[in-house]
Write an enzyme that holds these catalytic residues in place. Structure first.
Site, PDB file in Angstrom:
ATOM      1  N   ASN A 208       3.955   5.832   6.245  1.00 35.92           N
ATOM      2  CA  ASN A 208       4.229   6.173   4.846  1.00 35.92           C
ATOM      3  C   ASN A 208       3.548   7.514   4.562  1.00 35.92           C
ATOM      4  O   ASN A 208       2.344   7.569   4.361  1.00 35.92           O
ATOM      5  CB  ASN A 208       3.666   5.066   3.938  1.00 35.92           C
ATOM      6  N   TRP A 209       4.356   8.564   4.558  1.00 38.50           N
ATOM      7  CA  TRP A 209       3.778   9.907   4.367  1.00 38.50           C
ATOM      8  C   TRP A 209       3.424  10.204   2.918  1.00 38.50           C
ATOM      9  O   TRP A 209       2.852  11.243   2.620  1.00 38.50           O
ATOM     10  CB  TRP A 209       4.769  10.970   4.862  1.00 38.50           C
ATOM     11  N   LYS A 210       3.844   9.315   2.019  1.00 34.71           N
ATOM     12  CA  LYS A 210       3.601   9.534   0.581  1.00 34.71           C
ATOM     13  C   LYS A 210       4.129  10.909   0.175  1.00 34.71           C
ATOM     14  O   LYS A 210       5.097  11.389   0.766  1.00 34.71           O
ATOM     15  CB  LYS A 210       2.115   9.332   0.262  1.00 34.71           C
TER      16      LYS A 210
ATOM     17  N   HIS B 253       5.398  -0.055  -4.178  1.00 32.27           N
ATOM     18  CA  HIS B 253       4.067   0.356  -3.713  1.00 32.27           C
ATOM     19  C   HIS B 253       3.125   0.414  -4.916  1.00 32.27           C
ATOM     20  O   HIS B 253       3.533   0.793  -6.019  1.00 32.27           O
ATOM     21  CB  HIS B 253       4.165   1.723  -3.020  1.00 32.27           C
TER      22      HIS B 253
ATOM     23  N   GLU C  78      -0.601  -5.386   0.545  1.00 27.40           N
ATOM     24  CA  GLU C  78      -1.366  -4.160   0.376  1.00 27.40           C
ATOM     25  C   GLU C  78      -2.430  -4.333  -0.710  1.00 27.40           C
ATOM     26  O   GLU C  78      -2.167  -4.064  -1.894  1.00 27.40           O
ATOM     27  CB  GLU C  78      -0.408  -3.027  -0.030  1.00 27.40           C
TER      28      GLU C  78
ATOM     29  N   GLY D 197      -6.200   3.798   1.212  1.00 30.68           N
ATOM     30  CA  GLY D 197      -6.768   5.139   1.216  1.00 30.68           C
ATOM     31  C   GLY D 197      -8.283   5.182   1.135  1.00 30.68           C
ATOM     32  O   GLY D 197      -8.875   6.247   0.978  1.00 30.68           O
TER      33      GLY D 197
ATOM     34  N   SER E 154      -5.767   1.206   4.927  1.00 30.53           N
ATOM     35  CA  SER E 154      -6.739   1.784   5.864  1.00 30.53           C
ATOM     36  C   SER E 154      -6.562   1.305   7.302  1.00 30.53           C
ATOM     37  O   SER E 154      -7.546   1.145   8.037  1.00 30.53           O
ATOM     38  CB  SER E 154      -8.171   1.544   5.368  1.00 30.53           C
TER      39      SER E 154
END
Ligand code: PGA
Length: 245
Positions: free
Chosen positions: A29-31, A115, A172, A178, A209
């Site tokens: 997930n590159w956001k 998300h 999540e 993060g 993470s």
């Protein structure tokens, strides 16, 4: 980007993800990161190390603007294309919306929905997420439905059982995202069992993470991983995936 970008207009395969494969689903997930040049560099770094294996289904989920480029670069590899969001509306007069049919048209097979960053910064509700799930399913793609503990039941209550079994869930926990502090493996395993008891025998992956050092522990209690920060470097992400062979 040096290579000519041209969408193949149709996905190489549209498969709603099935646990039958027993392979672990690993999603980058590159956001809201990366330009075209950065995506090209990532691809070069990743593809020089990545070893394809039946043990892993690898998905790259870039921003909308990068989807066609990644689709071209990944076209002859086993890498699958994911999107990070979708419009809750179908094709039509919804300015700014990128709809499910459009995503499928550029080769997307998986769509992340709900998300926590979208729930927080874009004020998405579980009702919005349910609409998106329906759009994704009706276009023949697989929704990756993100949930934290407190809205597992709420999200499930907005879907029927036929819809639920076609989803992949991503557990999540917000505090782990993060932060460099993943939730402990035991708790993750317990929550994943709870999600399966509510949604049925769906694949459930873990995100928060995960990196190339800890991923092996998390795939012991889950069906894969949703990887943010540790997916941004192509070499690191290839190392993470290769470690699961
Ligand atoms: P992280 O992000 O790996 O950087 O914690 C995961 C996610 O937000 O999906």
């Amino acid at each position: 980007m040096k290579q000519k970008i041209q969408s193949k207009a149709r996905p190489k395969s549209i498969l709603q993800y099935s646990k039958r494969t027993m392979s672990k689903l690993i999603i980058a997930n590159w956001k809201s990161q990366k330009t075209l040049d950065a995506a090209q560099k990532w691809w070069n770094d990743f593809s020089s190390l990545y070893q394809e294996s039946a043990h892993c289904t690898v998905v790259v989920a870039p921003s909308f603007t990068l989807l066609s480029s990644i689709e071209v670069l990944a076209s002859d590899t086993g890498i699958h294309l994911g999107a990070q969001d979708v419009s809750p509306f179908p094709m039509g007069s919804y300015t700014g919306g990128v709809n499910a049919q459009q995503l499928r048209d550029v080769g997307v097979e998986y769509v992340i929905v709900g998300h926590s960053e979208r729930r927080q910064h874009f004020h998405e509700t579980s009702q919005d997420v349910a609409k998106k799930i329906r759009e994704v399913l009706s276009a023949g793609m697989t929704p990756i439905v993100c949930v934290d503990k407190e809205y597992i039941d709420e999200q499930a209550s907005l879907l029927n059982s036929e819809e639920m079994v076609k989803c992949v869930l991503a557990y999540e926990p917000v505090a782990a995202i993060g932060s460099g502090q993943p939730e402990d493996v035991g708790t993750v395993g317990d929550v994943i069992k709870k999600i399966k008891s509510v949604f049925g025998p769906v694949p459930v992956i873990y995100g928060g993470s995960v990196n190339e050092i800890n991923v092996q522990e998390y795939v012991l209690v889950s069906d894969g991983a949703l990887v943010g920060s540790a997916s941004l470097d192509g070499e690191k992400f290839a190392t993470l995936v290769n470690s699961l062979h």
